[in-house]
Motif scaffolding. Structure first.
Motif, PDB file in Angstrom:
ATOM      1  N   ALA A   6       0.826  -1.208   0.000  1.00  0.00           N
ATOM      2  CA  ALA A   6       0.000   0.000   0.000  1.00  0.00           C
ATOM      3  C   ALA A   6       0.860   1.257   0.000  1.00  0.00           C
ATOM      4  O   ALA A   6       0.460   2.281  -0.564  1.00  0.00           O
ATOM      5  N   THR A   7       2.053   1.204   0.619  1.00  0.00           N
ATOM      6  CA  THR A   7       2.887   2.404   0.657  1.00  0.00           C
ATOM      7  C   THR A   7       3.474   2.731  -0.707  1.00  0.00           C
ATOM      8  O   THR A   7       3.924   3.858  -0.922  1.00  0.00           O
TER       9      THR A   7
ATOM     10  N   ASP B   2       1.897   3.109  -3.461  1.00  0.00           N
ATOM     11  CA  ASP B   2       1.030   4.085  -4.115  1.00  0.00           C
ATOM     12  C   ASP B   2       1.071   5.449  -3.444  1.00  0.00           C
ATOM     13  O   ASP B   2       0.564   6.424  -4.004  1.00  0.00           O
ATOM     14  N   MET B   3       1.630   5.527  -2.241  1.00  0.00           N
ATOM     15  CA  MET B   3       1.599   6.796  -1.519  1.00  0.00           C
ATOM     16  C   MET B   3       2.536   7.805  -2.167  1.00  0.00           C
ATOM     17  O   MET B   3       3.572   7.438  -2.727  1.00  0.00           O
ATOM     18  N   PRO B   4       2.193   9.113  -2.106  1.00  0.00           N
ATOM     19  CA  PRO B   4       3.112  10.123  -2.642  1.00  0.00           C
ATOM     20  C   PRO B   4       4.371  10.205  -1.791  1.00  0.00           C
ATOM     21  O   PRO B   4       4.389   9.783  -0.634  1.00  0.00           O
TER      22      PRO B   4
ATOM     23  N   PHE C 158       7.481  11.639   0.527  1.00  0.00           N
ATOM     24  CA  PHE C 158       7.411  12.427   1.758  1.00  0.00           C
ATOM     25  C   PHE C 158       7.636  13.905   1.443  1.00  0.00           C
ATOM     26  O   PHE C 158       8.654  14.275   0.861  1.00  0.00           O
TER      27      PHE C 158
ATOM     28  N   ASP D 228       5.882  15.742  -0.657  1.00  0.00           N
ATOM     29  CA  ASP D 228       5.579  16.056  -2.046  1.00  0.00           C
ATOM     30  C   ASP D 228       4.542  17.182  -2.118  1.00  0.00           C
ATOM     31  O   ASP D 228       3.456  17.056  -1.562  1.00  0.00           O
TER      32      ASP D 228
ATOM     33  N   ALA E 178       1.070  16.158  -3.480  1.00  0.00           N
ATOM     34  CA  ALA E 178       0.318  15.090  -2.828  1.00  0.00           C
ATOM     35  C   ALA E 178      -1.105  15.572  -2.530  1.00  0.00           C
ATOM     36  O   ALA E 178      -1.332  16.773  -2.330  1.00  0.00           O
TER      37      ALA E 178
ATOM     38  N   ALA F 153      -2.869  15.495   0.037  1.00  0.00           N
ATOM     39  CA  ALA F 153      -3.014  16.174   1.326  1.00  0.00           C
ATOM     40  C   ALA F 153      -2.591  17.630   1.248  1.00  0.00           C
ATOM     41  O   ALA F 153      -2.998  18.440   2.076  1.00  0.00           O
ATOM     42  N   ASN F 154      -1.769  17.978   0.233  1.00  0.00           N
ATOM     43  CA  ASN F 154      -1.221  19.332   0.183  1.00  0.00           C
ATOM     44  C   ASN F 154      -1.869  20.214  -0.881  1.00  0.00           C
ATOM     45  O   ASN F 154      -1.535  21.388  -0.974  1.00  0.00           O
TER      46      ASN F 154
END
Lengths: 98, 209
Positions: free
Chosen positions: B127-128, B130-132, B134, B136, B139, B141-142
């Motif tokens: 799963a990690t 696919d995560m953006p 650190f 980024d 991303a 969230a940003n």
């Protein structure tokens, strides 16, 4: 200079960790955990300067407080066997003083 | 093995002097992660439960330091207060009610838990991917409200810490609701346990005399 300080603190942390794992008696472990907490506080303070944000010093102060309270709680547990018993003993001691 | 892996970045760090601050912080992170792994393996190997409780305190301190290194200061606060402070004491009082040593487990019974842990761990690692990255800026969230918070906090709230502004002002009602829930839970626990047990010492005295 901060890099050298961080390296020295990490070496000290590794030594503490070894004592906490290998330490034969309970006292070795309690002392190593307390000392490890102090090293964490120092590492956080140095890390704040390494990352260019000395505001991390506040967190280091909070860690120092928590570390102290946790050590007191562990020692209290070790002295009285359970945490609630200590209150009764303290009341008895206070009663004697009166 | 773990130490040998962690020493390598430190020598690289001495070699490259262009970004001394950045790479030194990176080396510190690697060292913290190596010590976390060493502590976890020691906790699994150890049979004396008091030592395991002590090591879990060290583990919490290390992970809180790692959260600070990753800039998650609020999470680190919680981890330090709950993990290193309260949960060590809770584990110790649990040990006081049960045995001092952990009994060895049959080797046949360890295979199924090991398989489950390996599958879940592999799923989490998958799963990690696919995560953006650190920090980024693109991303999810940003991009959406995060940029608005960062732009407007200095004018709207005038608080230097954006996390504080979001928690206490932008999501003030949410935080108030959470606080009410936690306060109610604490109140209910006190009522269930009996308010007299806070000053259990006095009651204990009465029973004895």
């Amino acid at each position: 200079m901060f890099t050298a300080a961080a390296a020295a603190i990490i070496v000290a942390m590794i030594i503490m960790l070894f004592r906490a794992i290998a330490g034969p008696t309970v006292y070795d472990r309690v002392l190593s955990v307390n000392s490890f907490g102090t090293k964490t506080v120092l590492l956080l303070a140095v890390l704040g300067f390494l990352m260019g944000r000395p505001a991390f010093l506040d967190i280091a102060l909070l860690y120092a407080l928590i570390n102290f309270i946790a050590t007191i709680a562990i020692l209290k547990f070790f002295r009285y066997g359970r945490l609630s018993a200590s209150m009764a003993d303290m009341d008895l001691i206070r009663g004697d003083r009166r | 093995m773990l130490l040998a892996e962690a020493v390598a970045p430190a020598s690289e760090l001495l070699a490259e002097s262009e970004f001394p601050g950045l790479s030194a912080a990176f080396a510190v992170e690697i060292f913290i992660l190596a010590m976390l792994a060493a502590t976890a393996f020691a906790m699994i190997r150890m049979r004396q439960l008091f030592g395991v409780a002590m090591l879990s305190g060290i583990y919490s301190l290390l992970s809180a330091a790692f959260f600070v290194a990753l800039d998650a200061v609020d999470v680190a606060f919680t981890e330090a207060a709950v993990g290193a402070g309260v949960s060590t004491v809770l584990v110790l009082s649990g040990i006081a009610l049960t045995a001092k040593r952990e009994l060895p487990v049959d080797r046949e019974r360890t295979f199924l838990p090991l398989a489950i842990v390996l599958v879940v761990g592999a799923a989490l690692v998958y799963a990690t991917i696919d995560m953006p990255a650190f920090g980024d800026p693109n991303a999810p969230a940003n991009v959406y409200v995060g940029a608005q918070y960062i732009e407007r906090t200095p004018e709207d709230i005038e608080v230097p810490n954006i996390v504080t502004a979001v928690l206490a002002s932008y999501r003030g009602f949410d935080t108030l609701g959470e606080t009410v829930v936690v306060f109610t839970a604490g109140l209910a626990c006190l009522l269930l346990l009996g308010a007299g047990s806070i000053r259990g010492g006095g009651r204990h005295d009465d029973e004895e005399h």
